[in-house]
Structures are given as structure tokens and as C-alpha cells.
Design a protein around this motif. Structure first.
Motif, PDB file in Angstrom:
ATOM      1  N   GLY A 117      -1.021 -64.382 -13.112  1.00 32.40           N
ATOM      2  CA  GLY A 117      -1.811 -63.616 -14.060  1.00 32.40           C
ATOM      3  C   GLY A 117      -1.006 -63.001 -15.181  1.00 32.40           C
ATOM      4  N   LEU A 118      -1.677 -62.116 -15.916  1.00 33.04           N
ATOM      5  CA  LEU A 118      -1.099 -61.473 -17.087  1.00 33.04           C
ATOM      6  C   LEU A 118      -1.380 -59.979 -17.066  1.00 33.04           C
ATOM      7  CD1 LEU A 118      -2.398 -63.909 -19.887  1.00 33.04           C
ATOM      8  CD2 LEU A 118      -0.123 -63.927 -18.830  1.00 33.04           C
ATOM      9  N   ALA A 119      -0.519 -59.224 -17.734  1.00 38.40           N
ATOM     10  CA  ALA A 119      -0.761 -57.809 -18.006  1.00 38.40           C
ATOM     11  C   ALA A 119      -0.804 -57.648 -19.519  1.00 38.40           C
ATOM     12  CB  ALA A 119       0.342 -56.943 -17.407  1.00 38.40           C
ATOM     13  N   TYR A 120      -1.862 -57.027 -20.018  1.00 41.26           N
ATOM     14  CA  TYR A 120      -2.016 -56.912 -21.462  1.00 41.26           C
ATOM     15  C   TYR A 120      -2.839 -55.682 -21.814  1.00 41.26           C
ATOM     16  CZ  TYR A 120      -6.417 -59.370 -20.319  1.00 41.26           C
ATOM     17  OH  TYR A 120      -7.616 -59.752 -19.772  1.00 41.26           O
ATOM     18  N   GLY A 121      -2.997 -55.438 -23.106  1.00 41.40           N
ATOM     19  CA  GLY A 121      -3.656 -54.236 -23.593  1.00 41.40           C
ATOM     20  C   GLY A 121      -5.166 -54.281 -23.438  1.00 41.40           C
ATOM     21  N   PHE A 122      -5.757 -53.118 -23.560  1.00 48.89           N
ATOM     22  CA  PHE A 122      -7.192 -52.929 -23.340  1.00 48.89           C
ATOM     23  C   PHE A 122      -7.881 -52.588 -24.653  1.00 48.89           C
ATOM     24  CE2 PHE A 122     -10.654 -49.860 -22.158  1.00 48.89           C
ATOM     25  CZ  PHE A 122     -11.492 -50.774 -21.539  1.00 48.89           C
ATOM     26  N   ALA A 123      -8.971 -53.275 -24.958  1.00 47.20           N
ATOM     27  CA  ALA A 123      -9.765 -52.985 -26.155  1.00 47.20           C
ATOM     28  C   ALA A 123     -10.856 -51.985 -25.786  1.00 47.20           C
ATOM     29  CB  ALA A 123     -10.378 -54.269 -26.709  1.00 47.20           C
ATOM     30  N   GLN A 124     -10.785 -50.799 -26.361  1.00 50.08           N
ATOM     31  CA  GLN A 124     -11.763 -49.760 -26.061  1.00 50.08           C
ATOM     32  C   GLN A 124     -13.103 -50.095 -26.712  1.00 50.08           C
ATOM     33  OE1 GLN A 124     -11.563 -47.133 -24.129  1.00 50.08           O
ATOM     34  NE2 GLN A 124      -9.365 -46.877 -23.742  1.00 50.08           N
ATOM     35  N   GLY A 125     -14.170 -49.866 -25.978  1.00 50.90           N
ATOM     36  CA  GLY A 125     -15.510 -50.105 -26.482  1.00 50.90           C
ATOM     37  C   GLY A 125     -16.429 -50.561 -25.377  1.00 50.90           C
ATOM     38  N   VAL A 126     -17.561 -51.124 -25.748  1.00 50.18           N
ATOM     39  CA  VAL A 126     -18.532 -51.608 -24.768  1.00 50.18           C
ATOM     40  C   VAL A 126     -18.790 -53.091 -24.999  1.00 50.18           C
ATOM     41  CG1 VAL A 126     -19.653 -49.367 -24.482  1.00 50.18           C
ATOM     42  CG2 VAL A 126     -20.489 -50.935 -26.244  1.00 50.18           C
ATOM     43  N   THR A 127     -18.999 -53.812 -23.908  1.00 50.89           N
ATOM     44  CA  THR A 127     -19.345 -55.224 -24.052  1.00 50.89           C
ATOM     45  C   THR A 127     -20.785 -55.344 -24.540  1.00 50.89           C
ATOM     46  OG1 THR A 127     -19.989 -55.325 -21.718  1.00 50.89           O
ATOM     47  CG2 THR A 127     -17.745 -55.985 -22.269  1.00 50.89           C
ATOM     48  N   LEU A 128     -21.057 -56.423 -25.228  1.00 52.25           N
ATOM     49  CA  LEU A 128     -22.414 -56.639 -25.743  1.00 52.25           C
ATOM     50  C   LEU A 128     -23.344 -57.136 -24.651  1.00 52.25           C
ATOM     51  CD1 LEU A 128     -21.805 -58.272 -29.246  1.00 52.25           C
ATOM     52  CD2 LEU A 128     -21.839 -55.853 -28.589  1.00 52.25           C
ATOM     53  N   ASP A 129     -24.632 -57.020 -24.924  1.00 52.19           N
ATOM     54  CA  ASP A 129     -25.644 -57.595 -24.049  1.00 52.19           C
ATOM     55  C   ASP A 129     -26.656 -58.344 -24.904  1.00 52.19           C
ATOM     56  OD1 ASP A 129     -27.455 -55.690 -25.110  1.00 52.19           O
ATOM     57  OD2 ASP A 129     -27.095 -54.284 -23.471  1.00 52.19           O
ATOM     58  N   GLU A 130     -27.721 -58.815 -24.283  1.00 52.89           N
ATOM     59  CA  GLU A 130     -28.689 -59.660 -24.987  1.00 52.89           C
ATOM     60  C   GLU A 130     -29.419 -58.917 -26.100  1.00 52.89           C
ATOM     61  OE1 GLU A 130     -28.389 -59.304 -21.760  1.00 52.89           O
ATOM     62  OE2 GLU A 130     -27.822 -61.286 -21.002  1.00 52.89           O
ATOM     63  N   ASN A 131     -29.402 -57.597 -26.073  1.00 54.75           N
ATOM     64  CA  ASN A 131     -30.053 -56.809 -27.116  1.00 54.75           C
ATOM     65  C   ASN A 131     -29.081 -56.380 -28.207  1.00 54.75           C
ATOM     66  OD1 ASN A 131     -32.674 -56.800 -25.849  1.00 54.75           O
ATOM     67  ND2 ASN A 131     -31.881 -55.306 -24.388  1.00 54.75           N
ATOM     68  N   THR A 132     -27.914 -55.858 -27.804  1.00 52.87           N
ATOM     69  CA  THR A 132     -26.982 -55.343 -28.813  1.00 52.87           C
ATOM     70  C   THR A 132     -26.417 -56.441 -29.700  1.00 52.87           C
ATOM     71  OG1 THR A 132     -25.204 -55.392 -27.142  1.00 52.87           O
ATOM     72  CG2 THR A 132     -26.337 -53.288 -27.493  1.00 52.87           C
ATOM     73  N   VAL A 133     -26.343 -57.674 -29.196  1.00 52.69           N
ATOM     74  CA  VAL A 133     -25.815 -58.760 -30.019  1.00 52.69           C
ATOM     75  C   VAL A 133     -26.701 -59.024 -31.233  1.00 52.69           C
ATOM     76  CG1 VAL A 133     -26.998 -60.674 -28.838  1.00 52.69           C
ATOM     77  CG2 VAL A 133     -24.768 -61.065 -29.910  1.00 52.69           C
ATOM     78  N   ARG A 134     -27.964 -58.587 -31.156  1.00 50.67           N
ATOM     79  CA  ARG A 134     -28.896 -58.793 -32.261  1.00 50.67           C
ATOM     80  C   ARG A 134     -28.929 -57.626 -33.241  1.00 50.67           C
ATOM     81  NH1 ARG A 134     -32.803 -62.865 -31.759  1.00 50.67           N
ATOM     82  NH2 ARG A 134     -32.547 -64.144 -29.885  1.00 50.67           N
ATOM     83  N   ASP A 135     -28.251 -56.541 -32.895  1.00 49.80           N
ATOM     84  CA  ASP A 135     -28.188 -55.404 -33.801  1.00 49.80           C
ATOM     85  C   ASP A 135     -27.583 -55.854 -35.134  1.00 49.80           C
ATOM     86  OD1 ASP A 135     -26.332 -53.078 -34.945  1.00 49.80           O
ATOM     87  OD2 ASP A 135     -28.011 -52.140 -33.883  1.00 49.80           O
ATOM     88  N   GLU A 136     -28.237 -55.509 -36.233  1.00 49.52           N
ATOM     89  CA  GLU A 136     -27.818 -56.030 -37.537  1.00 49.52           C
ATOM     90  C   GLU A 136     -26.370 -55.671 -37.867  1.00 49.52           C
ATOM     91  OE1 GLU A 136     -29.186 -56.077 -42.246  1.00 49.52           O
ATOM     92  OE2 GLU A 136     -30.285 -54.859 -40.790  1.00 49.52           O
ATOM     93  N   ARG A 137     -25.990 -54.429 -37.576  1.00 49.59           N
ATOM     94  CA  ARG A 137     -24.619 -54.018 -37.884  1.00 49.59           C
ATOM     95  C   ARG A 137     -23.622 -54.793 -37.039  1.00 49.59           C
ATOM     96  NH1 ARG A 137     -21.727 -48.185 -36.683  1.00 49.59           N
ATOM     97  NH2 ARG A 137     -19.941 -48.478 -38.058  1.00 49.59           N
ATOM     98  N   ILE A 138     -23.915 -54.941 -35.756  1.00 50.99           N
ATOM     99  CA  ILE A 138     -22.978 -55.599 -34.854  1.00 50.99           C
ATOM    100  C   ILE A 138     -22.863 -57.079 -35.160  1.00 50.99           C
ATOM    101  CG2 ILE A 138     -22.552 -56.199 -32.431  1.00 50.99           C
ATOM    102  CD1 ILE A 138     -23.804 -53.502 -31.663  1.00 50.99           C
ATOM    103  N   ARG A 139     -23.984 -57.721 -35.422  1.00 51.54           N
ATOM    104  CA  ARG A 139     -23.906 -59.161 -35.671  1.00 51.54           C
ATOM    105  C   ARG A 139     -23.141 -59.457 -36.956  1.00 51.54           C
ATOM    106  NH1 ARG A 139     -30.358 -59.692 -36.951  1.00 51.54           N
ATOM    107  NH2 ARG A 139     -30.228 -59.919 -39.216  1.00 51.54           N
ATOM    108  N   LYS A 140     -23.201 -58.553 -37.928  1.00 46.60           N
ATOM    109  CA  LYS A 140     -22.411 -58.732 -39.148  1.00 46.60           C
ATOM    110  C   LYS A 140     -20.926 -58.569 -38.851  1.00 46.60           C
ATOM    111  CE  LYS A 140     -25.896 -57.557 -42.614  1.00 46.60           C
ATOM    112  NZ  LYS A 140     -26.305 -56.607 -43.689  1.00 46.60           N
ATOM    113  N   LEU A 141     -20.603 -57.618 -37.984  1.00 50.08           N
ATOM    114  CA  LEU A 141     -19.209 -57.438 -37.579  1.00 50.08           C
ATOM    115  C   LEU A 141     -18.684 -58.670 -36.856  1.00 50.08           C
ATOM    116  CD1 LEU A 141     -19.312 -53.740 -36.295  1.00 50.08           C
ATOM    117  CD2 LEU A 141     -18.181 -54.568 -38.374  1.00 50.08           C
ATOM    118  N   ILE A 142     -19.540 -59.297 -36.034  1.00 51.09           N
ATOM    119  CA  ILE A 142     -19.146 -60.516 -35.328  1.00 51.09           C
ATOM    120  C   ILE A 142     -18.823 -61.624 -36.330  1.00 51.09           C
ATOM    121  CG2 ILE A 142     -19.940 -62.350 -33.789  1.00 51.09           C
ATOM    122  CD1 ILE A 142     -21.653 -60.191 -32.362  1.00 51.09           C
TER     123      ILE A 142
END
Length: 364
Positions: A117-142
Motif C-alpha cells: 500500500g501507500l501513505a499519502y495526504g488527505f483532501a479535506q471535504g465531503v465526497t459527492l453523492d447522487e444529489n450534490t453532483v448535480r449542484d450547479e456550483r459543484i458541477r462547474k468546479l468539476i
């Protein structure tokens, strides 16, 4: 997106033959942590070491280690490779991917590699779900983050898609059957024979290569759990770069739309309709133009339609890719997940959509 802080990558810290089995502070875990976070062990706070199990991954086990009360300050992730994944993933290439993307501000840093395996850094935040991926702001960031990843140019690598080599390897590794009678019965009843799948791949390859999709550096696995949204910073991070490689731009787009269906509760009714995709792709193409320092207003409806047609055609090979991947996992993985059922659903969706998407015509 704001570039991440670049912590030095300590690839000289390769700990072999350490093999980590469990999510606890066993000697092997501590030996890795002492190498990458020696300050944690210089005082009494070493006694407050905490761990967290991260769920949602279906290829590997993932654990986070941090000092009590400092989860938001510093977390070291340890990824324990899933059984059999070395058949499908070039682990040396994965390490290079993390290094390259970290240097470009597109990944958290790699701290150490150990036997499994590997040891690496952590990205702070929340994972997306089937609803948040459609959020206009988030999908533009993607879309914006995708463009920046596509602009990465790893030195010394030929700009050539790795898709076909990888997918034919999955087909080769996929099982002919299972020892368990019930699973074997399900496999024989629900999964088409290898020669049928190979013929589909051969024909699909001819069709897709004729589209002349640009070859760029792609993440290739933008399922919802691999996208982290940090609301405070107003950005998204792509994580898990096991499958990153040069690939067709429209594979990335089509595959991402396929992942709107989810994983644990796979529902292809969530696949975005044309109206949604056209709006998403229009913004994507406008941002591409900005990235090239061109006027985004020059993006025409014809341009968007072309992108839509190509993305949906490449969605077919994305279904095939992950369907075959699921078959290999069903044979080798020890993770508790219905890989055979997942593979069946992905391959079924390929055949359900094949004629519709292959019939799409590029505008004249």
C-alpha cells in the motif's frame, strides 16, 4: 482552484516487507507513521493517536491516522491494496501519477510506499453523492478541475491512449467461471461469453477511434466518491489516481456521466438527459476556451452537440471497461461487495444503450 501545499514527497521511505493487515496501531502501522510524521512521536501526544476507517471504496481498504483533536489539521491516509488489484493496476505508475499530479497541485502528496500500500495526504471535504453532483456550483468546479488535470503533461510519457490495452487486459483476466456453484450459475446465465464481448470491443474500437477524440491525461475513474468538495475553499479535489493515464478526452466526460448512477445503489435512471448534458458540456467547452486564452463566446451550439455525441458514444466503452473490471474483481477481491452483480449491471447497460448511442450522428 487553489493549488495544494506541496509537502516534499519522501519516496526514499519505502518500507519493505511491511504488510499492513488491520486498522489498528500495530507495529507495522507505527513504523510507517514514525517515518512520515516523526513529530507525532516526539512527545506525549503520541499516546493520542487516532484512526478512522473510510468506507465507500471497493478496490482497497482505506484508513486515516491523526492526533486526537487534529483531524482537520493533518491526516495521513494509508491505502491497503485489495487482493488481486495488482493484476489490473500498475502500482509503480500509480506512484508516479500521484507525484506528477501533486507537483501540479492536483493531488495530495505521497509520503511513503510499503509492501501492500501507500501513505499519502488527505483532501479535506465531503465526497459527492447522487444529489450534490448535480449542484450547479459543484458541477462547474468539476468541469474546471477536469480541464486542469487534462492539461497536465507527464514528462517522458508518450501521448497515446492506454484504454485499449487496459480494457483488453481486463477481458483476458476475466474468469471463465466460478468454483461456487451458485455464483457460476449466475455467471453463465447473466454474463455473455468472452468471444461475444471481444467482438463487441473490436467493433466499438473501430467506431470510437473514428471520432478522433483528443488524447489527454485523464483521471479515468471520476465516480462520485472520488470527488471531494471543500465548501470552505470553494473547490473540488479528485482522489484515487490508480487508473490515471493518457486517454480520450470524451471517455472522461462519458464515464463521469455514467457515474451519476452511483455504485452501491446503481440506478441508470440517474444518467443525465440531453438537456442537462448540453448545459454541462457548454460550460466545459467555454472553460476549455478560457484555458486556451480564447474567447468562450466562440463556443457554438454545434460544438456542444459534437461534444455531446462523442461523450455518449464513449459512455459505452466506459460501461464495458468497468463491467469487465467488475468480473476480474469478482474472481479475486476479498472485499465484501457484489462485484459480479455490479459487472452484470454495467454490461447490461452497455447492451441496453449500444444501438441508441452508436446511432447518434455528428452534426454536419
Amino acid at each position: 482552484m487553489t493549488a495544494m501545499a506541496k509537502t516534499p514527497i519522501k519516496l526514499d521511505i519505502t518500507i519493505n516487507p511491511v504488510k499492513i493487515q488491520e486498522n489498528n496501531c500495530c507495529e507495522e502501522v507505527l513504523s510507517v507513521l514514525k517515518s512520515v510524521r516523526p513529530i507525532w512521536f516526539d512527545n506525549e501526544e503520541a499516546k493520542s493517536l487516532k484512526s478512522k476507517v473510510f468506507t465507500g471504496g471497493i478496490s482497497n481498504q482505506l484508513y486515516g491516522y491523526y492526533q486526537d483533536g487534529h483531524f482537520k489539521d493533518d491526516v495521513v491516509l494509508m491505502r491497503i491494496y485489495g487482493s488481486g488489484t495488482e493484476l489490473m493496476i500498475d502500482r509503480d505508475l500509480e506512484k508516479q501519477n500521484i507525484q506528477i499530479l501533486s507537483a501540479a497541485g492536483k493531488s495530495q502528496p505521497l509520503y511513503a510506499a510499503f509492501n501492500n500500500g501507500l501513505a499519502y495526504g488527505f483532501a479535506q471535504g465531503v465526497t459527492l453523492d447522487e444529489n450534490t453532483v448535480r449542484d450547479e456550483r459543484i458541477r462547474k468546479l468539476i468541469a474546471e478541475e477536469m480541464i486542469e488535470v487534462h492539461a497536465v503533461r507527464p514528462e517522458g510519457r508518450e501521448v497515446k491512449t492506454g484504454l485499449w490495452e487496459k480494457i483488453y487486459k481486463f477481458l483476458e483476466l476475466s474468469p471463465e467461471g466460478f468454483n461456487d456453484p451458485e455464483r457460476n450459475k449466475q455467471y453463465l446465465a447473466k454474463i455473455k461469453p468472452k468471444d461475444v464481448l471481444r467482438k463487441e470491443l473490436d467493433e466499438l474500437r473501430v467506431h470510437l477511434e473514428a471520432l478522433n477524440s483528443p488524447v489527454v491525461f485523464c483521471h479515468n475513474d471520476l465516480l462520485l466518491k472520488n470527488i471531494i468538495y471543500n465548501e470552505e475553499k470553494g473547490c473540488v479535489y479528485f482522489i484515487d489516481h490508480e487508473y490515471a493515464m493518457y486517454n480520450y478526452e470524451h471517455f472522461e466526460l462519458g464515464n463521469h456521466f455514467c457515474e451519476y448512477a452511483g455504485v452501491d445503489d446503481l440506478d441508470f435512471a440517474r444518467y443525465p438527459d440531453k438537456e442537462y448534458q448540453m448545459e454541462w458540456l457548454r460550460y466545459y467547452l467555454q472553460q476549455c476556451a478560457k484555458h486556451r486564452k480564447e474567447n468562450p463566446d466562440t463556443v457554438s451550439e454545434r460544438d456542444v452537440e459534437i461534444c455531446y455525441v462523442k461523450a455518449n458514444k464513449f459512455a459505452l466503452v466506459a460501461h464495458m471497461f468497468w463491467g469487465l473490471w467488475g468480473l476480474v474483481q469478482a474472481k479475486h477481491s476479498a472485499i465484501d461487495f457484489g462485484f459480479l452483480e455490479y459487472a452484470q449491471q454495467k454490461l447490461d447497460e452497455y447492451f441496453a444503450r449500444r444501438d441508441e448511442f452508436l446511432a447518434l450522428k455528428l452534426p454536419s
